[in-house]
Design an enzyme around this catalytic site. Structure first.
Site, PDB file in Angstrom:
ATOM      1  N   LYS A  37       0.853  -1.197   0.000  1.00 33.60           N
ATOM      2  CA  LYS A  37       0.000   0.000   0.000  1.00 33.60           C
ATOM      3  C   LYS A  37       0.886   1.243   0.000  1.00 33.60           C
ATOM      4  CE  LYS A  37      -3.834   1.934   2.754  1.00 33.60           C
ATOM      5  NZ  LYS A  37      -4.674   1.718   3.968  1.00 33.60           N
ATOM      6  N   SER A  59      -9.584   1.898   3.112  1.00 37.74           N
ATOM      7  CA  SER A  59      -8.725   2.640   2.209  1.00 37.74           C
ATOM      8  C   SER A  59      -7.732   1.766   1.424  1.00 37.74           C
ATOM      9  CB  SER A  59      -7.936   3.689   2.992  1.00 37.74           C
ATOM     10  OG  SER A  59      -7.092   3.066   3.943  1.00 37.74           O
ATOM     11  N   SER A  92      -9.689  -0.462   7.262  1.00 36.42           N
ATOM     12  CA  SER A  92      -9.132  -0.343   5.906  1.00 36.42           C
ATOM     13  C   SER A  92      -8.456  -1.565   5.318  1.00 36.42           C
ATOM     14  CB  SER A  92      -8.145   0.816   5.855  1.00 36.42           C
ATOM     15  OG  SER A  92      -8.862   2.012   5.739  1.00 36.42           O
TER      16      SER A  92
HETATM   17  N1  GLN Z   1     -12.786   4.350   6.656  1.00 35.21           N
HETATM   18  C1  GLN Z   1     -12.189   4.765   7.884  1.00 35.21           C
HETATM   19  C2  GLN Z   1     -11.757   6.193   7.756  1.00 35.21           C
HETATM   20  O1  GLN Z   1     -12.075   6.768   6.781  1.00 35.21           O
HETATM   21  C3  GLN Z   1     -11.022   3.875   8.214  1.00 35.21           C
HETATM   22  C4  GLN Z   1      -9.843   4.126   7.377  1.00 35.21           C
HETATM   23  C5  GLN Z   1      -8.691   3.255   7.730  1.00 35.21           C
HETATM   24  O2  GLN Z   1      -8.832   2.202   8.373  1.00 35.21           O
HETATM   25  N2  GLN Z   1      -7.526   3.690   7.339  1.00 35.21           N
HETATM   26  O3  GLN Z   1     -11.124   6.762   8.582  1.00 35.21           O
END
Ligand code: GLN
Length: 487
Positions: free
Chosen positions: A81, A156, A180
């Site tokens: 990532k 994400s 994410s």
């Molecule tokens: N969707 C959540 C956020 O927008 C979690 C994102 C993540 O785990 N990096 O913060």
């Protein structure tokens, strides 16, 4: 394609027996990336030349190694990532503000993979600074779901999940702050593991919310997840929050011995608003386990309803502080025209960050400001403790929990971009796990009537990844789903 469907363990044994050359494997992955990228946009950077060079060297080296000298990931291409540092490779965090930033060093996880012989083929797309649930906030454009190109891959870590699903990556590392890793894994029909907070070093992961962030594997199978977890886990002097707790061999846990385990079904996770098809598939897993000798009982996690609110105070607060460093001085992007220093800061950040990142910085700055700190931030910290205690109580009775990963399957691109609250709610079942620091895994458990993958989440006690890996592996082997999308 046949090669790309193989497990890491199988590939390792082909390589060590010299039946497969690293360069052949690297070429196979690069070819698949070429075939699929136009449709998916799962990568921000493909390091094809570097990977080819490394593969050539590995081919040579391999001839000099005896079978038992070949490390577990020797010649195996992986993707990462794009918020995790890989030395001398661009790392953008999917943001304009880091568009041309080149990592001067390896993250600890990257270093550990490299030491075992891994070759990096590229950096996967994500929501900008990992803020989002759909990979739509990336400065480099949305990633598409291999099961339906009109839908999001989740986020994400959407690029990682889409690539693993489409076999344009053999495996990837993602990061999980509120879901994410698990949520995109569920949307793309792959396996995603968020380890216990402290199990894996965060050194070299771009900080979003430091008390919640954790790196973990996104893979085709549970076995592959255990394979990578073995390598990336363990204390690191460069991360003070990495735990000094022995690392077991996680592969040993995959022995199918689920009989006698106790599972809990938290009633707050099966409420109205959850797609009935998702609910049904997840409850089928509970039934399957029950038939196999696992006792299943209902449990209650009464503070679940506060998890999203709590997260959206704590995570932005930490983010607003962590993102203070992108000031136009130390990193790459700087506004072209400005009057003075303060104007330079303002313009750089106004031009460099996208809307979602700015929203988080504003929320975080607000909740941390004098006068609001007690009412929001401090209160949220207290609720966080209650959420943690709720899990502790449940784990006095059961060994692990079974829940849906998401209330629904992959949604359409654009469906939630105008409504941040709706987007935030897509993590309603994953967020509490981060607040409590627990391990959670997402495993495919079926498809809905649209043909989209459904995931089941297994949550374990802190530092007991073994139980959830064991159960996940059992479920995967029993269900024998075909999780390769036609693309
Ligand atoms: N969707 C959540 C956020 O927008 C979690 C994102 C993540 O785990 N990096 O913060």
């Amino acid at each position: 394609m046949e090669l790309l469907n193989r497990s890491l363990r199988e590939l390792h044994s082909l390589i060590k027996r010299k039946e497969l050359k690293p360069s052949e494997l690297v070429e196979a992955v690069l070819k698949r990336i070429e075939e699929t990228e136009e449709k998916l946009n799962a990568y921000i950077t493909v390091t094809d030349e570097k990977a080819r060079r490394k593969a050539k060297i590995a081919d040579e080296e391999l001839t000099k190694l005896s079978e038992d000298e070949v490390p577990e990931l020797f010649g195996i291409p992986l993707s990462i990532k794009d918020n995790i540092n890989v030395e001398n490779v661009r790392m953008t965090c999917a943001s304009k503000i880091l568009e041309n930033f080149v990592s001067p060093y390896d993250a600890t996880v990257t270093k550990r993979l490299r030491e075992r012989g891994a070759i990096f083929v590229g950096k996967n797309n994500l929501d900008e600074f990992a803020m989002g649930s759909s990979t739509e906030t990336s400065y480099f454009g949305v990633t598409r779901n291999p099961w339906d190109l009109e839908r999001v891959p989740g986020g994400s870590s959407g690029g990682s999940a889409a690539a693993v699903s489409a076999r344009s990556a053999l495996a990837s590392l993602g990061s999980d702050t509120g879901g994410s890793i698990r949520q995109p894994a569920a949307f793309c029909g792959v396996v995603g593991l968020k380890p216990t907070y402290g199990r894996v070093s965060r050194y070299g992961l771009t900080a979003f919310a430091s008390s919640l962030d954790q790196i973990g594997p996104i893979t085709k199978t549970v076995e592959d997840a255990a394979y990578l977890l073995n390598i990336i886990s363990g204390q690191d002097s460069r991360d003070a929050t990495s735990a000094k707790i022995p690392v077991p061999n996680f592969l040993d846990a995959l022995n199918g011995e689920v009989k006698g385990l106790k599972a809990g079904l938290p009633k707050e996770y099966f409420v109205e608003g959850v797609d009935p098809e998702v609910k049904e598939r997840v409850l089928k897993v509970a039934e399957l386990l029950e038939k196999s000798g696992v006792s299943v009982e209902e449990v209650s996690l009464p503070n679940t309803k506060y998890a999203v609110e709590t997260y959206y105070i704590i995570a932005p607060a930490e983010a607003s502080s962590n993102l203070g460093r992108y000031d136009g001085v130390r990193y790459t992007y700087r506004a072209k025209e400005y009057k003075d220093l303060v104007d330079m800061y303002c313009k750089t950040r106004a031009e460099g960050f996208g809307d979602e990142v700015k929203r988080r910085i504003m929320i975080g700055t607000y909740t941390l400001s004098a006068g609001y700190y007690d009412a929001y931030y401090l209160k949220a910290q207290k609720v966080r403790t209650l959420i943690y205690q709720g899990f502790q109580n449940a784990f006095e009775k059961v060994d692990f929990l079974i829940t849906p990963v998401t209330p629904e399957t992959a949604f359409r691109i654009g469906e939630k971009t105008d409504d941040p609250i709706k987007m935030y709610l897509s993590d309603i079942f994953t967020i509490a796990v981060n607040l409590a620091g627990l391990p959670g895994i997402s495993v495919p458990c079926g498809f809905d009537s649209k043909g989209l993958p459904v995931g089941v989440q297994l949550i374990g006690r802190a530092f007991d990844e073994e139980t959830i890996l064991k159960v996940a592996d059992f479920v995967e082997k029993e269900l024998k789903l075909n999780t390769v999308p036609e693309l």
